[in-house]
Motif scaffolding. Structure first.
Motif, PDB file in Angstrom:
ATOM      1  N   PHE A 191      -7.540  10.224   8.462  1.00 16.08           N
ATOM      2  CA  PHE A 191      -7.858   8.774   9.033  1.00 16.08           C
ATOM      3  C   PHE A 191      -8.276   8.865  10.242  1.00 16.08           C
ATOM      4  O   PHE A 191      -9.293   8.136  10.390  1.00 16.08           O
ATOM      5  CB  PHE A 191      -6.349   7.901   8.821  1.00 16.08           C
ATOM      6  CG  PHE A 191      -6.885   6.609   9.259  1.00 16.08           C
ATOM      7  CD1 PHE A 191      -7.014   5.556   8.046  1.00 16.08           C
ATOM      8  CD2 PHE A 191      -6.605   6.028  10.296  1.00 16.08           C
ATOM      9  CE1 PHE A 191      -7.334   4.492   8.368  1.00 16.08           C
ATOM     10  CE2 PHE A 191      -7.091   4.648  10.634  1.00 16.08           C
ATOM     11  CZ  PHE A 191      -7.238   3.735   9.757  1.00 16.08           C
ATOM     12  N   ASN A 249      -5.230   4.681   0.701  1.00 20.83           N
ATOM     13  CA  ASN A 249      -5.396   4.790   2.265  1.00 20.83           C
ATOM     14  C   ASN A 249      -4.503   5.785   2.642  1.00 20.83           C
ATOM     15  O   ASN A 249      -3.259   6.091   2.379  1.00 20.83           O
ATOM     16  CB  ASN A 249      -5.123   3.430   2.765  1.00 20.83           C
ATOM     17  CG  ASN A 249      -5.455   3.196   4.289  1.00 20.83           C
ATOM     18  OD1 ASN A 249      -4.922   4.246   5.107  1.00 20.83           O
ATOM     19  ND2 ASN A 249      -6.538   2.625   4.496  1.00 20.83           N
ATOM     20  N   ASP A 257     -11.017   7.250   5.224  1.00 25.54           N
ATOM     21  CA  ASP A 257     -10.048   6.252   4.995  1.00 25.54           C
ATOM     22  C   ASP A 257      -9.118   6.576   3.818  1.00 25.54           C
ATOM     23  O   ASP A 257      -7.836   6.213   3.712  1.00 25.54           O
ATOM     24  CB  ASP A 257     -10.717   4.690   4.664  1.00 25.54           C
ATOM     25  CG  ASP A 257     -11.404   4.235   5.950  1.00 25.54           C
ATOM     26  OD1 ASP A 257     -11.202   4.678   7.008  1.00 25.54           O
ATOM     27  OD2 ASP A 257     -12.365   3.287   5.670  1.00 25.54           O
ATOM     28  N   LEU A 258      -9.754   6.898   2.758  1.00 29.50           N
ATOM     29  CA  LEU A 258      -9.023   7.010   1.250  1.00 29.50           C
ATOM     30  C   LEU A 258      -8.911   8.577   1.098  1.00 29.50           C
ATOM     31  O   LEU A 258      -9.734   9.403   1.322  1.00 29.50           O
ATOM     32  CB  LEU A 258      -9.820   6.473   0.381  1.00 29.50           C
ATOM     33  CG  LEU A 258     -10.140   4.794   0.512  1.00 29.50           C
ATOM     34  CD1 LEU A 258     -10.760   4.452  -0.678  1.00 29.50           C
ATOM     35  CD2 LEU A 258      -8.807   4.037   0.869  1.00 29.50           C
ATOM     36  N   GLU A 261       0.801  -1.184  -0.202  1.00 30.76           N
ATOM     37  CA  GLU A 261       0.025   0.019  -0.019  1.00 30.76           C
ATOM     38  C   GLU A 261       0.984   1.214   0.007  1.00 30.76           C
ATOM     39  O   GLU A 261       0.495   2.219  -0.716  1.00 30.76           O
ATOM     40  CB  GLU A 261      -1.181  -0.106   1.226  1.00 30.76           C
ATOM     41  CG  GLU A 261      -2.158  -0.834   1.202  1.00 30.76           C
ATOM     42  CD  GLU A 261      -2.924  -0.590   0.054  1.00 30.76           C
ATOM     43  OE1 GLU A 261      -3.265   0.337  -0.407  1.00 30.76           O
ATOM     44  OE2 GLU A 261      -3.256  -1.502  -1.015  1.00 30.76           O
TER      45      GLU A 261
END
Length: 92
Positions: free
Chosen positions: A51, A64, A56-57, A13
């Motif tokens: 966050f 993320n 989240d994104l 990620e």
């Protein structure tokens, strides 16, 4: 060091967040040119705050927020170790 035990999904990620940065800035090694520690960590803190606020994104990348934050922290650590960071921290 026990590199085999690193969290590979999380690192994947982080790599995707860096890939977005490459598409935006056109350089995978942009961070190596020297950047203020405060700027790197401010960006990281912004992603962590988003966050923590339930987002989240990242709107721009779709990745993320924690991956973006981790990427910036890793860049900061790397440049600090390599002595290419612009160390603008307050030191009493």
């Amino acid at each position: 060091p026990p590199l085999a035990n690193l969290p590979w999904k999380a690192l994947g990620e982080v790599a995707m967040a860096q890939s977005f940065g490459h598409s935006k800035y056109g350089d995978f090694h942009n961070y190596k040119k020297g950047m203020e520690i405060s700027r790197q960590l401010s960006c990281s803190i912004r992603h962590i705050a988003d966050f923590m606020n339930g987002i989240d994104l990242d709107d721009e990348s779709g990745r993320n927020h924690l991956a973006h934050a981790a990427c910036r922290i890793l860049f900061t650590l790397e440049t600090f170790i390599e002595k290419t960071a612009i160390d603008d921290r307050y030191k009493p």
